[in-house]
Scaffold this motif. Sequence first.
Motif, PDB file in Angstrom:
ATOM      1  N   GLN A 125      73.428  68.893 -87.181  1.00  0.00           N
ATOM      2  CA  GLN A 125      73.220  70.324 -87.003  1.00  0.00           C
ATOM      3  C   GLN A 125      73.088  70.644 -85.520  1.00  0.00           C
ATOM      4  O   GLN A 125      72.582  69.835 -84.745  1.00  0.00           O
ATOM      5  CB  GLN A 125      71.970  70.780 -87.765  1.00  0.00           C
ATOM      6  CG  GLN A 125      72.144  70.639 -89.271  1.00  0.00           C
ATOM      7  CD  GLN A 125      70.925  71.137 -90.024  1.00  0.00           C
ATOM      8  OE1 GLN A 125      69.803  70.752 -89.729  1.00  0.00           O
ATOM      9  NE2 GLN A 125      71.156  71.993 -90.992  1.00  0.00           N
ATOM     10  N   HIS A 144      70.725  75.881 -93.274  1.00  0.00           N
ATOM     11  CA  HIS A 144      70.294  76.046 -91.886  1.00  0.00           C
ATOM     12  C   HIS A 144      68.780  76.103 -91.813  1.00  0.00           C
ATOM     13  O   HIS A 144      68.096  76.253 -92.806  1.00  0.00           O
ATOM     14  CB  HIS A 144      70.916  77.299 -91.265  1.00  0.00           C
ATOM     15  CG  HIS A 144      70.466  78.560 -91.938  1.00  0.00           C
ATOM     16  ND1 HIS A 144      71.124  79.070 -93.036  1.00  0.00           N
ATOM     17  CD2 HIS A 144      69.433  79.387 -91.689  1.00  0.00           C
ATOM     18  CE1 HIS A 144      70.510  80.171 -93.423  1.00  0.00           C
ATOM     19  NE2 HIS A 144      69.482  80.389 -92.634  1.00  0.00           N
ATOM     20  N   SER A 154      72.446  75.085 -87.377  1.00  0.00           N
ATOM     21  CA  SER A 154      73.375  75.097 -88.501  1.00  0.00           C
ATOM     22  C   SER A 154      74.370  73.957 -88.340  1.00  0.00           C
ATOM     23  O   SER A 154      74.421  73.294 -87.312  1.00  0.00           O
ATOM     24  CB  SER A 154      74.095  76.444 -88.579  1.00  0.00           C
ATOM     25  OG  SER A 154      74.755  76.721 -87.361  1.00  0.00           O
TER      26      SER A 154
END
Length: 181
Positions: free
Chosen positions: A115, A157, A166
């Motif tokens: 992420q 997220h 995210s």
Amino acid sequence: PDRAEDCNRTWHFNVTEIKDLISDMRHYWPDVLHSSLNRTQFWKHEWDKHGTCAATLEILNSQKKYFGKALELYQHIDLNGCLLKAGITPSSSYYKMTVIKEALTRFYGVTPKIQCLPPEEGEKAQTIGQIEFCFTKELQLVNCTALEGESNPMQTHLKLRTSELSVCNDTLPTYYPSEVQ
């Protein structure tokens, strides 16, 4: 794990239960978002969301066992060592996300979930915020793919202050930040 049916959400975080792990926690699992007066906030979040679910397993059935095993797995995985072997170092250089993903998948034999923080206004590169490895209940590495019942993993997220972490964009240059001092 974070599936509500397996979790005991009434089991509140108590930092004194991990007092002998605090030094390692600060070094290997730092909270970089909260002020120094409230540095346990991130660990509380991890316990509340994941630890209370993982505690259904005997090897993780206390805060000390949960955080202790997480630290042990982190050191065993040696993520920075793996990336270093692939020529990827924390720096001001940018990397292709596909190169990072391929290096990790080749080294570990599984696909992690990476992420990022999106580029700030006027910048071109995203910043790696989290690399997540997934494990079976026997603590064996497994691909981080959509879990049954999870609607869309690409939408997963985590809100961090005003920025949003995210799933990384494969086409953007990627910054791998240095360790927090």
